[in-house]
Write a protein that holds these residues in place. Structure first.
Motif, PDB file in Angstrom:
ATOM      1  N   PHE A  48       0.925  -1.272  -0.058  1.00 15.77           N
ATOM      2  CA  PHE A  48       0.218   0.113  -0.026  1.00 15.77           C
ATOM      3  C   PHE A  48       0.902   1.352  -0.022  1.00 15.77           C
ATOM      4  N   SER A  49       0.781   2.275  -1.088  1.00 14.69           N
ATOM      5  CA  SER A  49       1.534   3.400  -1.019  1.00 14.69           C
ATOM      6  C   SER A  49       0.597   4.462  -1.203  1.00 14.69           C
ATOM      7  N   PRO A  50       0.308   5.229  -0.503  1.00 14.56           N
ATOM      8  CA  PRO A  50      -0.583   6.416  -0.710  1.00 14.56           C
ATOM      9  C   PRO A  50       0.020   7.512  -1.872  1.00 14.56           C
ATOM     10  N   ILE A  51      -0.933   8.201  -2.303  1.00 18.33           N
ATOM     11  CA  ILE A  51      -0.417   9.315  -3.138  1.00 18.33           C
ATOM     12  C   ILE A  51      -0.215  10.408  -2.143  1.00 18.33           C
ATOM     13  N   LEU A  89      -9.493  -1.348   0.924  1.00 13.07           N
ATOM     14  CA  LEU A  89      -8.716  -0.237   0.551  1.00 13.07           C
ATOM     15  C   LEU A  89      -7.572  -0.554  -0.251  1.00 13.07           C
ATOM     16  N   LEU A  90      -7.040  -1.760   0.304  1.00 13.34           N
ATOM     17  CA  LEU A  90      -5.874  -2.056  -0.508  1.00 13.34           C
ATOM     18  C   LEU A  90      -6.429  -2.585  -2.086  1.00 13.34           C
ATOM     19  N   ASP A  91      -7.336  -2.699  -2.303  1.00 10.94           N
ATOM     20  CA  ASP A  91      -7.959  -2.990  -3.754  1.00 10.94           C
ATOM     21  C   ASP A  91      -8.043  -1.661  -4.494  1.00 10.94           C
ATOM     22  N   ARG A  92      -8.021  -0.567  -3.859  1.00 13.34           N
ATOM     23  CA  ARG A  92      -8.131   0.705  -4.715  1.00 13.34           C
ATOM     24  C   ARG A  92      -6.684   1.311  -5.321  1.00 13.34           C
ATOM     25  N   LYS A  93      -6.704   1.751  -6.572  1.00 10.53           N
ATOM     26  CA  LYS A  93      -5.491   1.863  -6.986  1.00 10.53           C
ATOM     27  C   LYS A  93      -4.889   3.290  -6.521  1.00 10.53           C
ATOM     28  N   VAL A 127      -2.169   3.402   8.486  1.00  7.80           N
ATOM     29  CA  VAL A 127      -2.119   2.472   9.559  1.00  7.80           C
ATOM     30  C   VAL A 127      -3.055   1.280   9.288  1.00  7.80           C
ATOM     31  N   THR A 128      -2.502   0.029   9.820  1.00 11.95           N
ATOM     32  CA  THR A 128      -3.191  -1.084   9.728  1.00 11.95           C
ATOM     33  C   THR A 128      -2.763  -2.047  10.710  1.00 11.95           C
ATOM     34  N   TYR A 151      -0.613  -9.147   6.405  1.00 11.05           N
ATOM     35  CA  TYR A 151      -0.173  -9.457   4.895  1.00 11.05           C
ATOM     36  C   TYR A 151       0.179  -8.123   3.887  1.00 11.05           C
ATOM     37  N   ALA A 152      -0.181  -6.709   4.736  1.00 15.31           N
ATOM     38  CA  ALA A 152      -0.062  -5.675   3.892  1.00 15.31           C
ATOM     39  C   ALA A 152       1.475  -5.199   4.393  1.00 15.31           C
ATOM     40  N   CYS A 153       2.066  -4.237   3.188  1.00 17.36           N
ATOM     41  CA  CYS A 153       3.286  -3.884   3.411  1.00 17.36           C
ATOM     42  C   CYS A 153       3.026  -2.078   3.220  1.00 17.36           C
TER      43      CYS A 153
END
Length: 177
Positions: A26-29, A43-47, A55-56, A60-62
């Motif tokens: 997950f890399s926010p803009i 939210l992980l599925d949104r581009k 925060v999570t 399994y998320a990075c």
């Protein structure tokens, strides 16, 4: 990593080259603001998500953020197994992103005193000169004004310097009280 295949490349590097055990990156803009999102499976599925922190509790998320002269923040609550990151430049620091990061942890049941935060490298008071506009807010902020450094050159020229890592630390210490 920032080319057209950026997300795919980040996942490959983190998973394969760095051997980080994550299935999703997950890399926010970044917008140089102070918003922090709570990362859920949907939210992980949104581009595209615009935020300067995340925060999570998804194991399994990075979560990633980028930075150059802005300080990255890395946070973890070992009791709740919640982790987060944030990007703190002067505008994000002005917006108290460090405090917003702690608030997002609290949504997962974390207590501020249990959260461990590392402040990554960034610009400091020895090298970060800013103009009057940037210095003005910090000079008026009761918590942060002591980290706006004034240097006089040639007797009349005023130079303002910000010490972002110390400002971030002050915000975090205020939240842990």
């Amino acid at each position: 990593l920032g080319d057209q295949n950026g997300e795919e490349n980040r996942q490959r590097v983190l998973r394969d080259a760095a051997e980080v055990g994550c299935r999703r990156v997950f890399s926010p803009i970044l917008k140089h603001g102070s918003s922090v999102v709570c990362v859920t499976p949907d939210l992980l599925d949104r581009k595209t998500i615009v935020a300067d922190g995340a925060v999570t509790d998804l194991d399994y998320a990075c979560l990633t953020v980028t930075g150059a002269d802005c300080s990255p923040l890395f946070a973890y609550d070992p009791k709740r197994r919640v982790f987060g990151v944030a990007h703190s430049g002067w505008k994000s620091t002005e917006g108290y992103i460090a405090s917003n990061l702690i608030s997002a942890f609290c949504k997962y049941g974390s207590r501020p005193r249990d959260i461990r935060v590392a402040i990554g490298p960034g610009i400091c008071g020895k090298c970060y000169e800013v103009g009057e506009e940037a210095a003005e807010f910090f000079r008026e902020d009761s918590l942060l004004r002591r980290y706006v450094l004034l240097h006089l050159v040639s007797g009349k020229t005023t130079h303002w310097f910000l010490d972002l890592p110390r400002m971030i630390r002050a915000q975090l210490e205020e939240d842990s009280v």
